[in-house]
Every structure is written in C-alpha cells, then in structure tokens.
Design an enzyme around this catalytic site. Structure first.
Site, PDB file in Angstrom:
ATOM      1  N   ASP A 110       8.531   3.032   3.234  1.00 35.60           N
ATOM      2  CA  ASP A 110       8.245   2.705   4.635  1.00 35.60           C
ATOM      3  C   ASP A 110       9.540   2.533   5.430  1.00 35.60           C
ATOM      4  O   ASP A 110      10.551   2.080   4.887  1.00 35.60           O
ATOM      5  CB  ASP A 110       7.426   1.408   4.665  1.00 35.60           C
ATOM      6  CG  ASP A 110       6.719   1.211   5.995  1.00 35.60           C
ATOM      7  OD1 ASP A 110       6.723   2.135   6.831  1.00 35.60           O
ATOM      8  OD2 ASP A 110       6.164   0.123   6.197  1.00 35.60           O
ATOM      9  N   ASN A 137      -2.810   8.404   7.327  1.00 35.59           N
ATOM     10  CA  ASN A 137      -1.695   9.019   8.066  1.00 35.59           C
ATOM     11  C   ASN A 137      -2.136  10.183   8.969  1.00 35.59           C
ATOM     12  O   ASN A 137      -1.397  10.593   9.867  1.00 35.59           O
ATOM     13  CB  ASN A 137      -0.595   9.500   7.119  1.00 35.59           C
ATOM     14  CG  ASN A 137       0.262   8.376   6.567  1.00 35.59           C
ATOM     15  OD1 ASN A 137       0.798   8.470   5.468  1.00 35.59           O
ATOM     16  ND2 ASN A 137       0.402   7.290   7.313  1.00 35.59           N
TER      17      ASN A 137
END
Ligand code: FPP
Length: 239
Positions: A16, A64
C-alpha cells in the site's frame, strides 16, 4: 541471533502507498505504481534469498475495479508487463509463479501472460510467489462454499462431517499454506479482504514506509519482530 532463525514460511504483503508516494514526488499515481513494481522485484529476490517458501502479494483486489478506469488500465498493464518480463528470471531463480483470483474478467492478453508465466515456472521449487489478482478473501470463501455445496449435492461430501481440512481442500488454491507473517506498508492497519482463511493465526506487522520505498531493511525489521512474537495458536506459551 535473528539472522540465523528460519524466516516465516509464508509471508503475505499488502503493498500500500503507491499513490501517496507519487503525490509526495509531485507525480501522477501511475508513477507510484511503476515504482511499486520495482519494490516487488526487490522483495521477491530478498524473500528467496532469506528462505521464504511462499510469498503472497496483493496486486489487485476485487474492490480495485472501483478506481478510475485509467488507473485500472495502468495497474493491469503493469502486472501484465511484469509477468512477461520477469517470468524467465523467476524460472532461472527456481521461483514458481502462481496466480490466485477470478481470472474470467481479466483481459485475454493478461490471462495469456498468466498462463505463460505459470507454465514456464511450474516445476520451480525454491519459493512460490502467489500473485493475487482480482482476488479478495471473501471471494475465496464464497468460491469455496460454492464448491462445497456442489460436492454435497453430488454426495461427494457429507455436510455434517465438514471440518477444517475438508473446507481447506475446496479453496481455489487448496494447497495454499497458512500465512505466518502479514506485512502492510503505508501506515494503514487493515486486512482489506486479503487471505481471510489463511490469516487465522498470522502475525501482523505494519510500517509507515510507503510501498515504493519498501526494501530489505523493512523486510528484515518485519522478520526480526516476527521472531520475537510468541505464537501460541490458542494454546499456552512454551516459555
Ligand atoms: C496500493 O497503493 C497498491 C495497489 C492497489 C496495487 C499494487 C500494485 C503494484 C505494487 C504495482 C505492480 C504490481 C506487480 C505485482 C508487478 P495505492 O494506490 O492504494 O496507494 P495510496 O493508498 O497511497 O493511494
């Protein structure tokens, strides 16, 4: 000494912070994802050198798809390019590439790249890299439930005797081992729907370092912390 201790056998990473890294460098988000790919290369090499047996990388979650279409395209192209460009190197280093996730919505060319990389590295045995693409832990659990229901309907299993071993055997990747150490970069402290079944007894390690800056130093810090954990698996401590 930490360096002589065996590494966690299965390391899972939530990579991330690519977007924030790009923002810090006053560049578009794609720049961050490209730098993130270089961090993937570093970490794969470092994990193989340290004797990790399975490295799971959360490359693209089922959630996503909610990102802007341009960013989805950038990520898909990056993953495809990485598969095409790194497969031969992985084979040379005896690393097996396996992809976990629902492949049906992926483009034909990405699916071809996945097939080619998996085929090329199928016999490699030093370390498995499990790339999670269009994956979520809940997807895997639902997929498992679907397969179990079908098996029950076909009388291959008896629902009342269902146990952990049988459940695990019907997962999309039945031999995926439990995660020993979960790492997440960028300061967020969430599982974000990664390996839910496999994380049952994982040790968790978080760092504020953004994924494109992640490297050997962070990996070694995570392993050192792991070696200081008292893993009881619900039982009592040995010490
Ligand atoms: C999170 O950063 C990262 C991702 C959504 C995808 C991870 C992808 C890569 C590391 C690129 C290449 C991958 C491979 C396997 C070659 P973010 O965009 O959520 O960052 P932010 O939270 O700072 O916005």
């Amino acid at each position: 000494m930490a360096a002589t201790l065996p590494p966690p056998a299965h390391v899972a990473i939530i990579m991330d912070g690519n977007g924030r890294w790009a923002q810090q460098h006053l560049r578009p988000r794609a720049f961050g994802h490209k730098a993130g790919r270089l961090a993937v290369d570093r970490v794969v090499t470092a994990c193989a050198q340290r004797g990790v047996k399975t490295l799971s990388l959360y490359a693209f979650s089922t959630e996503n798809w909610r990102r802007p279409p341009h960013e989805v395209k950038v990520l898909m192209e990056l993953i495809e390019a990485a598969l095409r460009e790194e497969a031969a190197k992985m084979q040379r280093n005896d690393i097996r590439l396996r992809v976990l996730g629902d492949r049906l919505p992926l483009s034909g060319s990405l699916r071809d790249a996945i097939d080619a990389a998996e085929t090329l590295t199928a016999a490699c045995s030093r370390m498995d890299v499990v790339l999670a693409i269009n994956y979520s832990g809940q997807w895997a659990l639902i997929e498992t439930a679907r397969r179990l229901a079908q098996a029950a309907a076909a009388r291959e299993i008896v629902p009342t005797t269902l146990d952990e071993q049988t459940f695990a055997a019907y997962r999309p990747m039945p031999d995926l081992p439990p995660v020993d150490l979960l790492i997440r970069s960028s300061g967020e402290m969430r599982l974000s729907n990664f390996h839910l079944w496999e994380l049952a007894y994982a040790e968790l390690w978080f760092t504020d370092v953004l994924w494109p800056d992640f490297g050997e130093a962070q990996l070694d810090a995570a392993f050192a912390a792991y070696h200081h954990r008292d893993r009881r698996f619900g039982a009592l401590s040995h010490s």
